[in-house]
Scaffold this active site. Structure first.
Site, PDB file in Angstrom:
ATOM      1  N   ARG A 108       4.525  96.380  -5.784  1.00 62.27           N
ATOM      2  CA  ARG A 108       4.102  96.478  -7.177  1.00 62.27           C
ATOM      3  C   ARG A 108       2.846  95.630  -7.398  1.00 62.27           C
ATOM      4  NH1 ARG A 108       8.097  95.092 -12.276  1.00 62.27           N
ATOM      5  NH2 ARG A 108       7.888  92.938 -11.531  1.00 62.27           N
ATOM      6  N   SER A 109       1.796  96.253  -7.960  1.00 61.29           N
ATOM      7  CA  SER A 109       0.596  95.475  -8.292  1.00 61.29           C
ATOM      8  C   SER A 109       0.508  95.247  -9.798  1.00 61.29           C
ATOM      9  CB  SER A 109      -0.672  96.144  -7.756  1.00 61.29           C
ATOM     10  OG  SER A 109      -0.853  97.438  -8.282  1.00 61.29           O
ATOM     11  N   GLY A 110       0.507  96.324 -10.586  1.00 61.68           N
ATOM     12  CA  GLY A 110       0.444  96.145 -12.033  1.00 61.68           C
ATOM     13  C   GLY A 110       1.628  96.729 -12.782  1.00 61.68           C
ATOM     14  N   ASP A 113       3.095 102.427 -12.579  1.00 60.78           N
ATOM     15  CA  ASP A 113       3.607 103.693 -12.056  1.00 60.78           C
ATOM     16  C   ASP A 113       4.473 104.336 -13.145  1.00 60.78           C
ATOM     17  OD1 ASP A 113       5.566 105.550 -10.758  1.00 60.78           O
ATOM     18  OD2 ASP A 113       4.527 104.943  -8.936  1.00 60.78           O
ATOM     19  N   TYR A 472      -0.964 109.933 -12.230  1.00 56.11           N
ATOM     20  CA  TYR A 472      -0.119 110.354 -13.343  1.00 56.11           C
ATOM     21  C   TYR A 472       1.226 110.794 -12.758  1.00 56.11           C
ATOM     22  CZ  TYR A 472      -4.240 110.407 -16.417  1.00 56.11           C
ATOM     23  OH  TYR A 472      -5.346 110.065 -17.154  1.00 56.11           O
TER      24      TYR A 472
END
Length: 527
Positions: A108-110, A113, A472
């Site tokens: 997880r970066s931000g 998702d 998306y």
């Protein structure tokens, strides 16, 4: 004993107590801790980067970067342990040790998702949370930047602005999006028609492979470097940082927003926009928003055109009076500003908001939402638009954001990166529905509306395959259960078209045992 020694001892005892308590109630914690300790400098307290589900800070760390409230419920599957690396070596150790203790590793970066695939799984898993690895180094001599993948787009924009008022980067509108996911899934924004995608400006990278080795572009080779620029890097390894080239922007840019209802000339504007927006001057980007609304107690449609022009107001008014007179753009509709202020404008900040606002990560901020995507390659006729208005009003809640392509996007080959949606695509559609009320009933209603509108749009959008945009994320397209080639092909060809085959080849070469995986990852050919 000095005060500083006492404080140091107190913290050591506190971490020791948390570590003992975690080990006592989480049988996975101790084996992971012991493994990590073999690879991480002994002077570092490994327990400070581990949060098991018995740690008092576990919930706040997990929830901080959940950006879709649908996946922040008591029934949402949670990670057994969250690993929060402070250094690159911690990431290498996490990759090695997750395999040794037999757990899947989500990256997880931000946290943006849309389907929560970076922090949710129905199998026991760890989360590798990259938010501490957020350094940004700008080099104006060669107009480039090294950006760690835990940084946000807002932080990148701010750091560029600190160095130059005439440089920018072609990436997304939401400043809290993580650099890691955005760039690895292609990434686009208001500079797309002028410059292309975020991934088109990646010139180097550092990735941790399945063996825990840190590789740069030269060491990883051109195939893997190709794959992580739009193919979803989480299928191949953990990207630590990207080196990107900056782009030039003028000192003054112009933004505008115009709204029309059906009682005005909204349908004519939507019809004309489809042919003008992708073919007009590449210095102009427009997004058309289609939304059912209530006016005077009557349901109708609102068509909004938002624009960014790389130049002054006189220039864009003259351009659109020639290309798009139906829009009726006038100087009073336009606002001239610096490029950094246009970033704030597109992110819906109030006029005059200082650029420091881009540094706010807005943790614990999430709506309930569902998103889908499509590509339009032939303009929708007036009759088609009128039938679309009827359907959208009937459904009630789903909006469409239409993003104009063309310009530079038409000039880049569809095999240059994994992102294939280049020439021949007029615009991309994002289906958007948000809601505030928790509970299954509302969620089923809103997600069903999105699916119904997506189904209705089949007649108007790309076919064989029906295309979609990886960033998306939409699990309605298909998910992997066994990570077979055929399972992956269902969603892989929607996201990547003909580039799916090469992505499978890269995956097979670098991660044949499929350690790096999620519900829509690229499968190895051996499965």
């Amino acid at each position: 004993m000095s005060i500083s020694m006492a404080i140091s001892l107190l913290f050591s005892l506190l971490f020791l107590n948390i570590s003992i308590s975690s080990a006592a109630s989480n049988p996975t914690y101790q084996p992971l801790l012991q493994c990590l300790s073999q690879y991480i400098n002994p002077s570092q307290n490994v327990s400070t980067i581990l949060f098991s589900n018995t740690n008092p800070s576990y919930a706040s760390v997990l929830q901080a970067y959940i950006r879709n409230a649908r996946f922040n419920t008591s029934s949402t599957p949670k990670p057994v342990i969250i690993i929060t690396p402070l250094e690159e070596s911690h990431v290498s150790a996490a990759v090695i040790c997750s395999q040794k203790v037999g757990f899947q590793l989500k990256i997880r970066s931000g946290g943006h998702d849309y389907e929560g695939l970076s922090y949710v799984s129905d199998k026991p898993f760890f989360v590798l949370d990259m938010f501490n690895l957020r350094s940004i180094s700008i080099d104006m001599t060669d107009e480039s930047a090294w950006v760690e993948t835990g940084a946000t787009l807002g932080e990148l924009y701010y750091n560029i602005w600190e160095k130059s008022n005439v440089h920018g980067f072609p990436a997304g509108l939401c400043p809290t999006v993580g650099v890691g996911g955005h760039l690895s899934g292609a990434g686009y924004g208001t500079l797309m028609r002028k410059y292309g995608l975020s991934s088109d400006y990646i010139v180097d990278a550092k990735i941790v492979n399945v063996d825990g080795k840190i590789l740069d572009r030269k060491a990883m080779g051109e195939d893997l470097f190709w794959a992580i620029r739009g193919g979803g890097a989480a299928s191949f390894g953990v990207v630590l940082a990207y080196k990107v080239k900056l782009v030039r922007v003028p000192e003054t840019v112009t933004v505008f927003r115009l709204e029309r209802l059906l009682a005005d000339n909204a349908t004519d504007i939507a019809l004309k926009w489809q042919s003008i927006a992708p073919t007009t001057d590449e210095n102009l980007f427009t997004r058309m928003l289609l939304q059912p609304v209530t006016r005077n107690r009557q349901r109708t449609m609102r068509v909004t055109v938002n624009g960014l022009y790389l130049g002054n107001a006189d220039g864009v008014v003259a351009l659109l009076s020639k290309d798009f007179p139906e829009l009726g753009l006038k100087n009073e509709n336009c606002t001239e500003m610096r490029w950094i202020d246009s970033v704030l404008w597109w992110a819906n900040f109030d006029a005059g908001t200082p650029p420091t606002a881009l540094l706010d990560r807005n943790v614990n901020d999430a709506d309930f939402l569902k998103r889908k995507s499509d590509y339009v390659q032939t303009p929708i006729s007036k009759n088609g638009l009128e039938s679309l208005w009827q359907k959208m009003v009937e459904l009630g809640n789903v909006g469409l954001a239409c993003n104009a392509y063309g310009g530079r996007m038409d000039e880049i080959d569809d095999k240059e990166t994994p992102f294939p949606h280049r020439k021949g695509n007029l615009y991309k559609i994002q289906y958007s529905v948000n809601w505030d009320e928790p509970g299954n009933e509302t969620e089923i209603n809103r997600t069903s509306q999105a699916k119904a509108l997506h189904e209705f749009m089949t007649q108007f959008v790309s076919k064989n395959p029906r295309r979609a945009y990886l960033n998306y994320r939409d699990i309605d397209i298909g998910v992997a259960e066994n990570w077979s080639y055929e399972e992956g092909k269902v969603y892989g060809e929607s996201y990547f078209a003909g580039n799916y085959e090469r992505l499978v080849d890269v995956k097979t070469a670098v991660d044949p045992n499929n350690f790096f995986r999620n519900e829509q990852s690229i499968p190895p050919r051996t499965k």
